[in-house]
Design an enzyme around this catalytic site. Structure first.
Site, short mmCIF file in Angstrom:
data_model
loop_
_atom_site.label_atom_id
_atom_site.label_comp_id
_atom_site.label_asym_id
_atom_site.label_seq_id
_atom_site.Cartn_x
_atom_site.Cartn_y
_atom_site.Cartn_z
N ASP A 411 2.58 -3.45 -1.37
CA ASP A 411 2.19 -2.84 -2.63
C ASP A 411 3.36 -1.99 -3.12
O ASP A 411 4.30 -1.71 -2.37
CB ASP A 411 0.94 -1.97 -2.39
N LYS A 412 3.32 -1.57 -4.38
CA LYS A 412 4.41 -0.74 -4.90
C LYS A 412 4.03 0.73 -4.97
O LYS A 412 4.60 1.56 -4.27
CB LYS A 412 4.84 -1.22 -6.29
N THR A 413 3.03 1.04 -5.78
CA THR A 413 2.67 2.44 -6.01
C THR A 413 2.08 3.05 -4.74
O THR A 413 1.09 2.57 -4.21
CB THR A 413 1.65 2.54 -7.16
N GLU A 518 -3.18 10.72 -14.51
CA GLU A 518 -4.00 11.52 -15.41
C GLU A 518 -3.72 13.01 -15.22
O GLU A 518 -3.67 13.78 -16.19
CB GLU A 518 -5.47 11.21 -15.16
N LYS A 583 -6.58 6.11 -25.25
CA LYS A 583 -5.31 5.89 -24.57
C LYS A 583 -5.48 4.71 -23.61
O LYS A 583 -6.56 4.47 -23.08
CB LYS A 583 -4.85 7.13 -23.81
N ARG A 617 6.14 4.41 -15.83
CA ARG A 617 4.80 3.92 -16.12
C ARG A 617 4.39 4.42 -17.49
O ARG A 617 4.48 5.62 -17.77
CB ARG A 617 3.81 4.41 -15.05
N LYS A 803 -3.66 -10.63 -4.56
CA LYS A 803 -2.83 -10.18 -3.44
C LYS A 803 -3.24 -10.88 -2.15
O LYS A 803 -2.39 -11.35 -1.37
CB LYS A 803 -2.94 -8.67 -3.27
N ASP A 827 -5.71 -2.48 -1.80
CA ASP A 827 -4.85 -3.24 -0.88
C ASP A 827 -5.60 -3.72 0.36
O ASP A 827 -5.01 -4.38 1.21
CB ASP A 827 -3.66 -2.37 -0.44
#
Length: 1252
Positions: A411-413, A518, A583, A617, A803, A827
């Site tokens: 995963d990245k984040t 957030e 948003k 981001r 994934k 994940d």
């Protein structure tokens, strides 16, 4: 029955049963005792692991909680009938995590063994919810409560749940008794003083399902229908999701207590319906071990069949001296040769049963358990001091699998990045703000030779790293687009679900957010002068600065009329005007923009691309002013959709689409998520080790590509194949066909880059939409083929299911060993799909960790976990398996050769107890020591030469060639054991002049077997420690102690007085000592020659490294200590320095984890204090004289001097300490010993044992 899933255990159970038949040549107890010991050990291990699991998953810190719960359940069941006599009444149950009996003035209220509907439940602060509850009332204002769901969905923020206004006053037991939910009937609850009529109510809800984030239902009370949503639902937390009471769970926070009614219980709760059977993972080596066992079974069957056929042929009445008369038993009756063959097969099956090592699995489990609990869990190099998190091996079954990983899915984040979001840049009204440079931009600048400037932001705080004076401290009022700035900041401060905590001051307030993104946006609004400080279910309070005029501050309240939650986050507010703020991602917001402001939209789109290129981001912000009549008509549709029981989400989305249009774009935010420390170097090292790394992320393709560049996954020299739905080619035509066309094109193009050795590496980038088509059965083979030819793969905008699908594609399609690593609940499926799952204990809860096989705190720790522990475990366990195979085959074949001289009758060569205790006692401990402490090279060299890891990927230490080599030596040694001993004994006599009998010869042969196989173990070791000497020597001593006792005692249970006084007869002759010396030498001669030729002419890579660094200072890993010191507190750094001090090395060089013993002594030599330990003091006292250097002299050599001797073959370079080189000479002390004591000064010297 679980223990008998293993074929070996089932086999030995069958052998034990056969040994109880009349056809067995061995006593049944000699087979049953070893099997019982093995099973007992396995049961103890399983019980211990279960106990640890229960302890870790306990939902309360009460001592002996499982036992207490069992006792409580027993008491409840015992009193249940008594309780029924008094009537069930209204169950108002109270508890905090646990629910205990509650005494009231009217009646004793007990907990039933299982929750059922109609129950009213009271849960106190920090308590867990025992079922899926409908929130009725809370002690907070307006029926609001706060819950934490870190182990449910991986989010650490507090979430708001709000009861319906109709039930706010159901806080007290008296008031709650008026509620009778879920069943449509009336009842009366009578006590001594009053009569309470329970009101009829009805809950209409969906059937039990596994959707954690949706709930559709209505509450009907007094003919009034009120819609229910997930905001009124409190989900149960299954105990498997709770690591301990200290961990965060789905629990009540910041609320004294709540009252709820049970909706779903037991297996119908949403969490239970989400639970899935954890996949049973077995290592590749263990699966190959099963094949080896089957090969041994085949060998055993062949040996038994050969012997049985030989027995059927040999049996003949012409051998009159055998007494084969008509009345002979069936096994030796020449008239029934087929029956003779069958019965002899059974006899030989028990006789040759030792060819299958009974203690193999137990030994492997012991080794793995100690490796994981003592080595991996306590490795200081994988300890993260900042979060106080060590590495954790949650299973011991996959240790060696860590040494064979070929593909990593990450995963990245939160995995590659820190998941610490910081507001970095923004675009407002077509103007870009923010002057800082991200890590990616700095890396790009460095590659171009441009000097990167650093930020000088003095107002930086955690979550806010914005640097631009044009917007700070009210300066935005001077901007030409100041109205857009005001709307931008107001949207940041209002459009969110953040909860404030603490004092209502900018300095002390804390924000609980659903995501770090957030929280960063709300922090940005605060720093820009729009301070959000309070919220209720219907109101948001913001302290706005510089709006009317510079320096003026005013508190403004905004009434929340509606909240829209789908692919975007929106809310409709009332504060002097009706306004919709929204948003979301650019793809979502741009579809809903009005036709005007085309230039602003284009400019902002350019800014978004620049933000993405910098690895930021992004989110877009928009608003729309609403007319009252438009809102009223829309709100009626919204309420109707919200009350619907069928397709509520779909209808709400459709209604939201009616008002979320003609939006006006305000601007865009850009948040930075920095890379974790050491990620680029770790990925580069793993790539050198032959491991291919794939990144699977939900981010945009631009962000993912730039992150891949920043962490060395991609570079400019690579040929990149990009398949994206954003390209014009795919957007304009049928997507599936275009994806197929591009896959075929890239497959045809790829081979041309493999033709030349200097050709570029390949990389594939694909987004989730194209991946959806590429994973279809018709295209997945093309995708797999192309992906396997690429060094790096980046999948963007992928879902959790995709994934897992990508991971399974490589795992099952390519049959490669895979590893998945992630930190969030999204994940989990990927982690469980891979051979090995790694959980990062980060900021997204414990869901990934709880589903993983191993848990670490930082991505960079993969380097130690794979290259050090994984590689060591693989090599060690390969040696253990092959040694078991060798020693059992060599031992059993001696019995097989003896069968040829006994007419295939099944006569045993060894005593029963010899055969039974061979694996369990006489050869058990040394192989475990090898599995724990054997080390070919140090940890620092393992990371310095990551290419050595490829030996495990290629499975070079456990393949058919290795098995064949060990088998050849086992056959050769068995021939030496049997024929050397038997032939030499025929010409030898005991002290009385008599020939040696069968039991004399077999005891001599068994002694040679025990000594030889234990010595052979030392030859296979790369490093020999004191534990090797103790185990090998101890095993041999235990054999002699056993035989001296066993042959010296005769009981009525002995058969034919076989072994009485045998050893005493043998040791009285010179034959015993000569044979004991010559047989091991003759047996090991072939091994010695083979090892020498192999090392000199066909060395493994690790052997080349050994030769290159054989003169290095032992056990001092400077690089390891330097790397660790940067992350430790002063006390931890001191402990680490102590651990790196030289210990007892010399013969023990290369010991994986040197045992303590000389810490305080060496610490004194280096000017460090270490509290002395008991064993340390004792050793120093016993060796006090050894540490005194008599007649010691010192040689002072100038800094430019160089000692050199061609004849002696050593060279001493100039010293590194000050301006002189320091040498030591002493009377009677070798330089190697001085090197042990003063390694810092003698690092560059080598004297080959000469004395100075």
């Amino acid at each position: 029955m679980v223990l008998f899933r293993r074929v070996a255990n089932l086999y030995f159970l069958m052998v034990s049963i056969l040994s109880a038949t009349p056809y067995s040549p061995v006593h049944p107890i000699t087979n049953m005792v070893p099997l019982s010991l093995v099973l007992l050990f396995s049961l103890i291990k399983e019980a211990f692991e279960d106990w640890v699991s229960i302890t870790l998953h306990a939902y309360c810190s009460i001592p002996f909680l499982p036992l207490a719960c069992a006792l409580i359940d027993f008491l409840i069941l015992s009193l249940f009938l008594v309780w029924e006599v008094f009537g069930p009444g209204i169950k108002f149950l109270e508890g905090s995590g646990l629910c205990f009996p509650h005494l009231s003035s009217q009646k004793v209220l007990l907990i039933l063994p299982s929750w059922t509907v109609v129950h009213l439940v009271k849960v106190k602060q920090d308590g867990f919810f025992p079922a899926d509850l409908l929130l009725l009332a809370s002690t907070n204002v307006d029926g609001v409560c706060y819950i934490e769901t870190a182990n449910l969905d991986g989010e650490t923020n507090l979430k708001i749940r709000k009861a319906l206004e109709r039930t706010w006053d159901y806080v007290t037991p008296e008031k709650a008794c008026e509620f009778k939910g879920l069943q449509c009937y009336s009842a009366e609850c009578i006590n001594s003083s009053t009569k309470i009529v329970v009101k009829v109510c009805e809950v209409q809800c969906e059937q039990p399902n596994n959707s954690l984030y949706t709930f559709t239902g209505n509450l009907v009370m007094d003919n009034q229908t009120m819609p229910l949503s997930p905001n009124q639902i409190l989900l149960r937390v299954f105990s498997e999701y709770l690591p301990s009471i200290s961990s965060n769970g789905c629990s009540l926070k910041n609320t004294d207590y709540i009252v709820g009614t049970v909706i779903f219980t037991g297996h119908e709760t949403k969490v239970m319906m989400n639970s899935m059977n954890v996949p049973s993972k077995r290592s590749t080596l263990e699966r190959k071990l099963d094949k080896l066992i089957l090969a041994l079974f085949s060998t055993l069957f062949s040996m038994c069949l050969l012997g049985a056929i030989g027995s059927g042929i040999f049996i003949d009445r012409k051998y009159y001296y055998l007494g084969l008369s008509q009345s002979v038993e069936d096994q030796f009756n020449p008239s029934k040769r087929f029956l003779v063959i069958i019965l002899t097969m059974l006899t030989l099956l028990t006789l040759y049963s030792t060819i299958i090592p009974i203690s193999l699995y137990v030994s492997i489990e012991t080794i793995k358990f100690i490796q994981s609990s003592q080595f991996i869990n306590k490795d200081l190099n994988m300890y993260h001091a900042e979060s106080n998190t060590p590495a954790s091996a949650r299973t011991s079954n996959l240790n060696e699998e860590l040494g064979q990983v070929e593909y990593i899915f990450s995963d990245k984040t939160g995995t590659l990045t820190r998941n610490l979001m910081e507001f970095f840049k923004c675009s407002i009204g077509g103007e870009m703000y923010g002057t800082g440079m991200t890590e990616i931009e700095m890396g790009v600048a460095e590659r171009k030779g441009i000097k990167a400037k650093t930020s000088t932001n003095s107002l930086r705080e955690k979550g806010f790293n914005f640097d631009d004076v044009r917007l700070m401290q009210g300066a935005w009022r001077n901007e030409p687009n100041h109205d857009a700035c005001k709307e931008f900041f107001r949207c940041l401060a209002i459009c969110h679900t953040v909860l404030p905590e603490g004092e209502e001051t900018p300095e002390k307030i804390r924000y609980q957010a659903a995501s770090p993104d957030e929280a960063a946006l709300v922090l940005a609004a605060k720093n820009f002068g729009f301070f959000f400080y309070r919220r209720t279910p219907t109101m948001i309070y913001v302290r706005e600065s510089h709006v009317e005029k510079m320096g003026k501050t005013q508190d403004v309240s905004y009434e929340i009329l509606n909240v829209l939650e789908f692919n975007r986050s929106g809310c409709i507010l009332l504060c002097g005007r009706l306004v919709l703020y929204c948003k979301g991602a650019d793809t979502v917001i741009y579809e809903r923009l009005g036709t005007g402001n085309g230039d602003l939209n284009k400019v902002t789109r350019v800014h978004l691309e620049q933000f993405g290129s910098a690895g930021l981001r992004t989110l877009c912000l928009a608003y729309r002013d609403l007319a009252p009549d438009l809102y009223e008509s829309w709100n009626e549709k919204f309420i109707t959709a919200k009350s619907s029981l069928r397709d509520r989400e779909k209808r709400l989305d459709e209604v939201a689409e009616l008002i979320e249009k003609e939006l006006i774009l305000i601007g865009a935010t850009a948040i930075e998520d920095k890379l974790q420390e050491g990620v680029p170097n770790c990925i580069q090292t793993l790539s050198r080790a032959g491991i291919k790394i794939w990144v699977l992320t939900g981010d945009k393709i631009e962000t993912a590509i730039n992150i891949a560049y920043a962490c060395n996954l991609l570079n400019n020299e690579m040929k990149q194949f990009i398949i994206s739905s954003e390209t014009d080619a795919i957007r304009e035509v049928e997507e599936r066909e275009e994806v197929k066309k591009q896959l075929k094109q890239f497959l045809d193009e790829a081979p041309q880059y493999f033709c030349s050795p200097s050709g570029p590496k390949l990389a594939l980038v694909i987004d989730g939409k194209c991946l959806m088509y590429a994973l279809e059965p018709s295209l997945r083979i093309m995708l797999l083929t192309l992906s396997l030819n690429c060094s790096s793969v980046v999948c963007c905008r992928v879902s959790p299911l995709q994934k897992a699908q990508v991971t399974s594609l490589v795992k099952k399609g390519a049959h490669k060993i895979t590893l998945s690593i992630g930190d969030g609940a999204n994940d989990v499926s990927m982690i469980q799909a891979a051979h090995i799952g790694i959980g990062i204990s980060g900021l997204e809860g414990m869901q990934a960790v709880m589903a993983s096989d191993f848990a670490i705190a930082q991505f960079r720790f993969l380097e130690d976990l794979l290259l050090v522990h994984g590689r060591w475990s693989y090599i060690r366990l390969c040696k253990v398996v092959m040694y078991f195979f060798y020693k059992n085959l060599a031992f059993t074949l001696t019995q097989f050769w003896f069968t040829f001289g006994t007419g295939f009758s099944g006569q045993r060569f060894y005593d029963d107890w010899f055969q039974s205790l061979y694996n369990v006692i006489f050869t058990a401990l040394p192989v475990v020591i090898v599995g724990l402490f054997d080390q070919d090279i140090s940890s620092s060299l393992s990371k310095k030469y990551p290419e050595l890891y490829k030996e495990g990927v290629r499975n070079m230490f456990f393949n058919r060639r290795i098995v064949a080599i060990w088998a050849c030596f086992a056959v050769y040694q068995s021939l030496v054991f049997f024929y050397f001993v038997s032939l030499s004994s025929s010409t030898s006599r005991d002290s009385d002049g008599k020939m040696f009998g069968l039991w004399d010869v077999s005891t001599m042969a068994f002694t040679c077997v025990v000594v030889t196989v234990n010595l052979r173990l030392l030859m296979m070791c790369n490093s020999i420690t004191r534990w090797h000497y103790i185990s090998v020597g101890g095993s041999i001593i235990v054999w002699f102690a056993f035989i001296f006792v066993y042959s010296g005692i005769m009981t009525r249970f002995d058969r034919n007085d076989n072994m009485f006084w045998v050893i005493y007869v043998l040791i009285s002759t010179s034959y015993f000592y000569v044979t004991l010396l010559l047989v091991p030498v003759a047996a090991l001669l072939g091994d010695f020659l083979y090892l020498g030729v192999q090392r000199w002419f066909f060395p493994y890579d690790y052997q080349i490294v050994q030769e290159s660094h054989k003169d290095d200072a032992d056990s001092i890993n400077t690089s390891d200590s330097q790397e660790t010191k940067e992350h430790l507190t002063p006390d931890e750094a001191r402990s680490n320095e102590i651990s790196q001090l030289p210990k007892e090395v010399s013969k023990h060089s290369g010991f994986a984890f040197d045992s303590p013993g000389y810490e305080s002594f060496f610490a004194t030599q280096f000017g460090k204090y270490v509290p002395p330990k008991a064993w340390d003091v004792a050793r120093r006292a016993s060796m006090k004289s050894k540490w005194q250097l008599p007649d010691t002299g010192w040689i002072k050599i100038n800094s430019d001097a160089t000692l050199h001797s061609e004849s002696s073959g050593w060279r001493g370079d100039k010293g590194q300490q000050g301006s002189m080189a320091l040498g030591i000479y002493s009377k009677g002390w070798s330089v190697r010993y001085l090197k042990r004591c003063y390694g810092e000064y003698w690092r560059a010297f080598k004297l080959h044992g000469r004395r100075v």
